[in-house]
Scaffold this active site. Structure first.
Site, short mmCIF file in Angstrom:
data_model
loop_
_atom_site.label_atom_id
_atom_site.label_comp_id
_atom_site.label_asym_id
_atom_site.label_seq_id
_atom_site.Cartn_x
_atom_site.Cartn_y
_atom_site.Cartn_z
N ASP A 35 0.82 -1.20 0.00
CA ASP A 35 0.00 0.00 0.00
C ASP A 35 0.86 1.26 0.00
O ASP A 35 0.51 2.27 -0.60
CB ASP A 35 -0.93 0.02 1.22
CG ASP A 35 -1.95 -1.11 1.15
OD1 ASP A 35 -2.10 -1.69 0.05
OD2 ASP A 35 -2.58 -1.41 2.18
N GLU A 111 -7.72 -30.53 -15.01
CA GLU A 111 -7.77 -29.28 -14.26
C GLU A 111 -9.17 -29.03 -13.73
O GLU A 111 -10.12 -29.70 -14.15
CB GLU A 111 -7.31 -28.12 -15.17
CG GLU A 111 -8.12 -28.03 -16.45
CD GLU A 111 -7.42 -27.19 -17.52
OE1 GLU A 111 -7.88 -26.08 -17.74
OE2 GLU A 111 -6.41 -27.65 -18.11
N LYS A 113 -12.88 -27.44 -13.22
CA LYS A 113 -13.84 -26.69 -14.03
C LYS A 113 -14.36 -25.57 -13.13
O LYS A 113 -15.15 -25.80 -12.21
CB LYS A 113 -14.99 -27.58 -14.50
CG LYS A 113 -15.93 -26.84 -15.43
CD LYS A 113 -16.82 -27.78 -16.20
CE LYS A 113 -17.53 -27.08 -17.34
NZ LYS A 113 -18.32 -25.92 -16.95
N ASP A 115 -16.29 -22.48 -11.64
CA ASP A 115 -17.70 -22.09 -11.73
C ASP A 115 -17.81 -20.57 -11.75
O ASP A 115 -18.16 -19.93 -10.77
CB ASP A 115 -18.45 -22.68 -10.53
CG ASP A 115 -19.94 -22.73 -10.79
OD1 ASP A 115 -20.36 -22.40 -11.92
OD2 ASP A 115 -20.69 -23.09 -9.86
N TYR A 222 -7.27 -20.77 -18.46
CA TYR A 222 -7.25 -22.20 -18.78
C TYR A 222 -6.91 -22.48 -20.24
O TYR A 222 -6.96 -23.62 -20.68
CB TYR A 222 -8.56 -22.89 -18.38
CG TYR A 222 -9.82 -22.29 -18.98
CD1 TYR A 222 -10.03 -22.25 -20.35
CD2 TYR A 222 -10.81 -21.79 -18.14
CE1 TYR A 222 -11.19 -21.72 -20.88
CE2 TYR A 222 -11.97 -21.25 -18.65
CZ TYR A 222 -12.15 -21.21 -20.04
OH TYR A 222 -13.29 -20.68 -20.56
N LYS A 311 -18.47 -33.68 -14.72
CA LYS A 311 -19.17 -32.87 -13.74
C LYS A 311 -19.30 -33.61 -12.40
O LYS A 311 -19.44 -34.82 -12.37
CB LYS A 311 -20.59 -32.53 -14.24
CG LYS A 311 -20.62 -31.80 -15.56
CD LYS A 311 -20.10 -30.38 -15.46
CE LYS A 311 -21.12 -29.43 -14.92
NZ LYS A 311 -22.05 -28.88 -15.89
N CYS A 405 -47.77 -13.55 12.44
CA CYS A 405 -46.94 -14.75 12.49
C CYS A 405 -47.82 -16.01 12.43
O CYS A 405 -48.75 -16.14 13.23
CB CYS A 405 -46.12 -14.75 13.77
SG CYS A 405 -45.26 -16.30 14.07
N CYS A 408 -47.72 -17.77 16.04
CA CYS A 408 -48.24 -17.22 17.29
C CYS A 408 -49.20 -16.05 17.09
O CYS A 408 -49.77 -15.55 18.06
CB CYS A 408 -47.08 -16.79 18.20
SG CYS A 408 -46.22 -15.33 17.60
N CYS A 423 -41.22 -12.06 13.13
CA CYS A 423 -42.31 -12.17 14.08
C CYS A 423 -41.92 -11.38 15.31
O CYS A 423 -40.80 -11.51 15.81
CB CYS A 423 -42.52 -13.65 14.44
SG CYS A 423 -43.32 -13.90 16.02
N CYS A 429 -43.61 -16.85 21.06
CA CYS A 429 -43.85 -17.53 19.78
C CYS A 429 -43.31 -18.96 19.84
O CYS A 429 -42.11 -19.17 20.02
CB CYS A 429 -43.17 -16.77 18.65
SG CYS A 429 -43.33 -17.61 17.06
S1 IVH Z 1 -11.76 -25.25 -21.77
C1 IVH Z 1 -12.31 -25.65 -26.16
N1 IVH Z 1 -11.21 -25.39 -19.21
O1 IVH Z 1 -16.67 -24.32 -19.10
C2 IVH Z 1 -12.48 -25.75 -24.70
N2 IVH Z 1 -13.30 -24.49 -19.86
O2 IVH Z 1 -18.58 -25.76 -21.06
C3 IVH Z 1 -12.91 -24.50 -24.08
N3 IVH Z 1 -14.68 -23.73 -17.97
O3 IVH Z 1 -17.63 -21.68 -20.95
C4 IVH Z 1 -13.12 -24.54 -22.64
N4 IVH Z 1 -13.25 -24.24 -16.39
O4 IVH Z 1 -15.74 -21.07 -19.40
C5 IVH Z 1 -12.10 -25.03 -20.14
N5 IVH Z 1 -10.57 -25.52 -16.97
C6 IVH Z 1 -11.47 -25.17 -17.91
C7 IVH Z 1 -12.70 -24.59 -17.56
C8 IVH Z 1 -13.61 -24.27 -18.57
C9 IVH Z 1 -14.45 -23.72 -16.66
C10 IVH Z 1 -15.93 -23.25 -18.61
C11 IVH Z 1 -15.66 -22.39 -19.80
C12 IVH Z 1 -16.74 -22.71 -20.80
C13 IVH Z 1 -17.43 -23.87 -20.19
C14 IVH Z 1 -17.51 -24.96 -21.25
#
Ligand code: IVH
Length: 678
Positions: A35, A111, A113, A115, A222, A311, A405, A408, A423, A429
């Site tokens: 900072d 790797e 996925k 969210d 990614y 998934k 409520c 009560c 309430c 209650c």
């Molecule tokens: S690769 C050609 N790697 O999942 C491949 N996608 O259903 C392109 N996502 O909208 C995607 N983690 O944003 C890849 N480690 C990961 C990911 C990833 C999340 C999402 C991505 C895409 C969706 C695909």
């Protein structure tokens, strides 16, 4: 010119420290120092505006709100992934890959996925010039200004960047940041976000970048899109490492694995680590590691044949809302709750889901009769995510919150700046009493085994129990007379009640059900004050000396103990024999057993979070630092400890584990360690 040189040095230093923090996860510098540099650069730039460069760390927040986002065409489309759910899907995926490549085994990059939201970042000559959402895959929205505010997203790549590079990845919000954001929203009386993903999406789509800047967004890469001017590595895993070298944050939860066994092994391992990750993931992604092989495999419609998303079990499902009613909680909060046609989601059958509060229900426009998406994540209460209005039957009805409520009949009040209707009946209650009793008896509180909802309902409805202390006056014959209670289970319950009398101060405090004082606050309070009477008589200022206790929490604690009725119940509980060991108040930090010692925490500790470990160290006068240096006295290392451990070893700093730390603090005997180690 001296100022120009200094500004460039400061920029370089700040960028370097960002890289250490966000990419290597290994900061070298305390926040305060960072900072200070930042402030110095800001001051210099204010004095000499000519020195400002677009990639300066001070230039993350633009100030001109947009009226709409521009469209951006993706020269290389942003594709989606095919999904796999069960082991057979993975076996089939690998078989197909092997058949096309005509090989026996394949190496995959595995790797998480993430969210969050898919994003493409365009770097030209190493400079971040444009960022876009995925949109429909071919055209997205230009959210450059907002992306500039994303923490850890480099405005300039590190030295040696190619002429053109599009980095693809995900914008998301770390869980901890999400919680803090919601806490802030709560304290400001603003609406809370439903989950980190929604919070990230909502934040990124703000037209005013200043708003986005206040939201703690992160980016994890990614893959890549377009590129020019560099021969990139021939493997996906190498590509990710190259991105990290260029300063792009990449998850360290990745591995190169072989064949189906490797894939499934990775999936299971990450599945168990999932709750401990700092961000939410909804599965894992497998990609053929060899990029030439990826090319050979190609695409089917909009998804690559070389990759698969595996998934985690569905946490969302679709069902119908049969009815909506309100539940009255321990603090009187009225929660509209959807009664659902039973649906299997995230491994359990769900029949009720929360609609949170009236505003949320209106915002999501949920009607009785609607078909809705229900979500269940981890241990949290299932919630209704959204309605599918296209499936709304003509006789669907809106639900209005009651003005009295349902339990009560007391008036329902909703303060102007609160989202929650309550309430006003307090302890008259029965619904509030029931919830308070269930909480009191719950496993992490007094742990009265066998005191469930059905029994509490009867005890309250028959007026056998009004307050927690009445539980300790029950006897076998009274209990045996309840529905579905035999002599034997009555006896077991009495034993369990008796057994719960011996407890700990932290459990007791938690059991009281003080608003805003959850388990960890209860623990901190118990540690700090050491005795219930000291806690009861503490002023708000004294309460705020406890770590993580702010004005809101301090006020609810003080209010709770100012209530005569609560003190009476506590007296009665003590009179019936509820007891716990007490101790002197926590030693003033400087005098603690760890005074003067500096610790660095790394890896996953077996029984506590790093935050928790930090509190314990600080409570004993120790200091916790983010980076290992010669001044570090101890490195506390857990599983998967990374570069900090290496550095500690290189510097010859003493490395200890969680048990040794606890022994130093005196929380366990050093004998125990010897026993465990044998
Ligand atoms: S690769 C050609 N790697 O999942 C491949 N996608 O259903 C392109 N996502 O909208 C995607 N983690 O944003 C890849 N480690 C990961 C990911 C990833 C999340 C999402 C991505 C895409 C969706 C695909």
């Amino acid at each position: 010119m001296q100022a120009a040189e200094r500004a460039s040095k400061l920029r370089e230093a700040l960028n370097h420290h960002n890289y250490r923090y966000y990419v290597l996860d290994d900061p070298e510098l305390p926040d305060a120092e960072y900072d200070r540099f930042f402030g110095e650069l800001q001051a210099l730039e204010a004095q000499f505006p000519d020195l400002i460069t677009s990639d300066s760390p001070t230039q993350r927040v633009g100030s001109t709100p947009l009226s709409a986002f521009e469209q951006v065409a993706h020269r290389i489309p942003m594709l989606s992934l095919n999904n796999g759910f069960i082991d057979d899907d993975i076996v089939a995926f690998d078989r197909r890959v092997r058949e096309i490549l005509e090989v026996d085994t394949v190496e995959y990059s595995a790797e998480p996925k993430f969210d969050g939201l898919a994003i493409s970042l365009r770097y030209e000559g190493g400079l971040f010039v444009q960022g876009a959402t995925r949109g429909d895959g071919s055209t997205g929205e230009d959210v450059t200004q907002n992306l500039r505010t994303v923490r850890g997203l480099p405005l300039r790549l590190r030295a040696g960047a190619p002429r053109l590079l599009e980095v693809r990845g995900e914008v998301l919000m770390f869980r901890r940041d999400f919680e803090l954001l919601n806490q802030r929203q709560r304290e400001m009386g603003d609406k809370e976000f439903v989950n980190p993903r929604n919070a990230a999406a909502g934040s990124l789509r703000q037209l005013n970048p200043r708003l986005t800047a206040n939201r703690p967004l992160r980016f994890l890469g990614y893959g890549i899109g377009e590129s020019a001017g560099e021969v990139l590595p021939g493997r996906h895993s190498g590509l990710l490492s190259r991105l990290a070298d260029l300063g792009i944050p990449i998850s360290s939860e990745r591995a190169v694995v072989r064949g189906v066994d490797g894939l499934l092994g990775f999936y299971r391992k990450l599945g168990t680590r999932r709750p401990a990750l700092p961000y939410e993931i909804d599965g894992v992604v497998y990609k053929v590691d060899d990029l030439r092989a990826q090319e050979q495999l190609g695409f089917v419609s909009r998804a690559p044949r070389f990759a698969l998303a595996h998934k985690f079990p569905a946490e969302e499902a679709i069902t119908e809302v049969r009815d909506i009613d309100v539940q009255v909680g321990r603090t009187g909060a009225l929660t509209p709750t959807a009664r659902l046609n039973p649906v299997f989601v995230g491994g359990v059958t769900v029949t009720n889901a929360t609609l949170h509060n009236e505003d949320e229900m209106r915002r999501k426009d949920i009607h009785i009769g609607d078909t809705v998406v229900v979500r269940r994540a981890g241990d949290v209460i299932p919630e209704v995510v959204r309605a599918l209005p296209e499936r709304r039957p003509p006789d669907a009805r809106r639900f209005t919150m009651p003005v009295t409520c349902p339990a009560c009949g007391s008036a329902v009040v909703r303060l102007p700046d609160e989202a929650i209707a309550r309430c006003s009946g307090g302890l008259i209650c029965p619904a509030q009493r029931k919830q308070a009793l269930l909480h009191f008896a719950s496993r992490r509180a007094m742990d009265v085994e066998g005191l469930g909802e059905k029994i509490v309902d009867q005890l309250v409805d028959r007026d056998l129990v009004r307050a927690a202390s009445d539980l300790y006056r029950l006897n076998v014959s009274v209990l045996a007379a309840l529905d579905r209670m035999g002599e034997k289970s009555a006896r077991n319950l009495i034993d369990a009640i008796e057994h719960s009398k011996q407890t700990t101060l932290e459990r007791f405090i938690y059991a009281l059900g003080i608003r805003n004082a959850g388990e960890s606050t209860a623990r901190d309070l118990a540690r700090h004050f050491g005795s219930l009477d000291r806690l009861i008589t503490a002023t708000e200022e004294q309460l705020q000396q406890v770590s993580d206790v702010g004005p809101v929490v301090a006020e609810s604690i003080r209010r709770f103990f100012a209530e005569k009725h609560n003190l009476e119940v506590i007296d009665q509980l003590r009179a019936t024999g509820v007891h716990w060991p007490e101790h002197e108040p926590a030693v003033a930090p400087a005098a603690g057993v760890l005074a003067g010692k500096t610790f660095v925490l790394t890896g996953i500790l077996p029984s506590m979070s790093r935050d928790n470990a930090r509190h314990r160290i600080e409570a004993q006068g120790g200091k916790v630092s983010g980076a290992v240096s010669k001044k570090t006295d101890y490195v506390v290392a857990g599983d998967d400890a990374g570069s900090k451990l290496d550095r500690a070893n290189a510097l010859g700093i003493k490395v200890i584990d969680e048990l040794q730390l606890l022994a130093m603090i005196g929380e366990i005997e050093s004998e125990t360690i010897r026993e465990i180690n044998q």
